[in-house]
Design a protein around this motif. Structure first.
Motif: not given
Length: 263
Positions: A83-89, A112-117, A149-152
């Motif tokens: 489960q998680g969230q992706s954010v694209f700005l 948890a999977v968190l991804d911010t781009r 799992s986290q990515a920025i």
């Protein structure tokens, strides 16, 4: 969502949504800057839940996005579904955007999977942060099982300037290693890119933020303020102080705390 600037203010010109993810009406507590609250009424994510947030900030637009409360990622189901969230700005030339959500609490045994781009064009200016608490220390719950799992990632004009990834297992030695989390359960990163990120600002930040909990670095035009400790209140308070110094330098306006933070 799509944000566009006119002669008076930045306006929310396009909005598409599905599921229980919403945007409250725009607020304008500081003139033309558009403040938006991203709402997720269920309040937390269970196995199989995925939130996808995509923002296009048009040329010259000025916006601040935040959330009304902490996000929660609950323990996974028996199949271990993520489960998680992706954010694209995506910021066009001369846009100014702040992505300042409240913290994410990752419960024991979550997947948890968190991804911010972030993609910046031309002279776009950006300030954002990501605050994470592993487990619920106040309730005696440690993150001794589960996965994060986290990515920025941040680009400017197609060039990758920041690429950070974290793969953490609940029982991993990285949680206790001095080169990892050193036994702590709270960490946060504030990043900023734009004008005004000089040595004077870095010195000011280092003077007001306590060490060793906070560190300040700058490379390739990206300023990073980091916290590692066990107190979310200290993390939040320090990053608020950092933001209050960085905002005038990068966006040429004083800090204006969203009123939802104080409720």
């Amino acid at each position: 969502m799509r944000l566009e600037a006119d002669r008076e203010r930045t306006r929310l010109k396009g909005l598409e949504f599905a599921g229980p993810l919403r945007i409250q009406r725009p607020f304008y507590p500081e003139g033309g800057v558009c403040h938006l609250y991203v709402l997720h009424p269920p309040g937390g994510l269970v196995s199989g839940d995925r939130l996808a947030i995509s923002v296009h900030a048009g040329a010259g637009s000025q916006s601040l996005l935040t959330t009304p409360s902490a996000g929660k990622i609950y323990g996974r189901d028996s199949d271990g579904v993520a489960q998680g969230q992706s954010v694209f700005l995506q910021l066009a030339d001369n846009a100014g955007c702040e992505w300042l959500p409240q913290e994410t609490i990752v419960y024991r045994d979550a997947n948890a999977v968190l991804d911010t781009r972030i993609e910046l064009s031309g002279d776009a200016r950006f300030i954002g942060w990501d605050l994470v608490c592993l487990g619920r220390p106040a309730a005696g719950e440690t993150f001794d099982a589960g996965r994060l799992s986290q990515a920025i990632r941040l680009w400017r004009d197609g060039r990758l300037l920041l690429n950070e990834r974290l793969q953490l297992e609940g029982g991993d030695s990285l949680r206790h290693s001095r080169v990892g989390l050193a036994g702590h359960c709270v960490f946060g990163t504030l990043l900023a890119s734009g004008p005004g990120l000089g040595d004077e600002l870095i010195m000011q930040l280092r003077e007001v933020l306590p060490t060793p909990d906070f560190t300040v670095t700058e490379r390739l035009g990206v300023l990073l303020v980091r916290y590692l400790g066990s107190d979310m209140s200290a993390c939040r308070g320090g990053l608020w102080r950092a933001w209050a110094l960085i905002r005038p330098a990068v966006l040429a306006r004083p800090a204006c705390i969203p009123r939802i933070w104080l409720t």
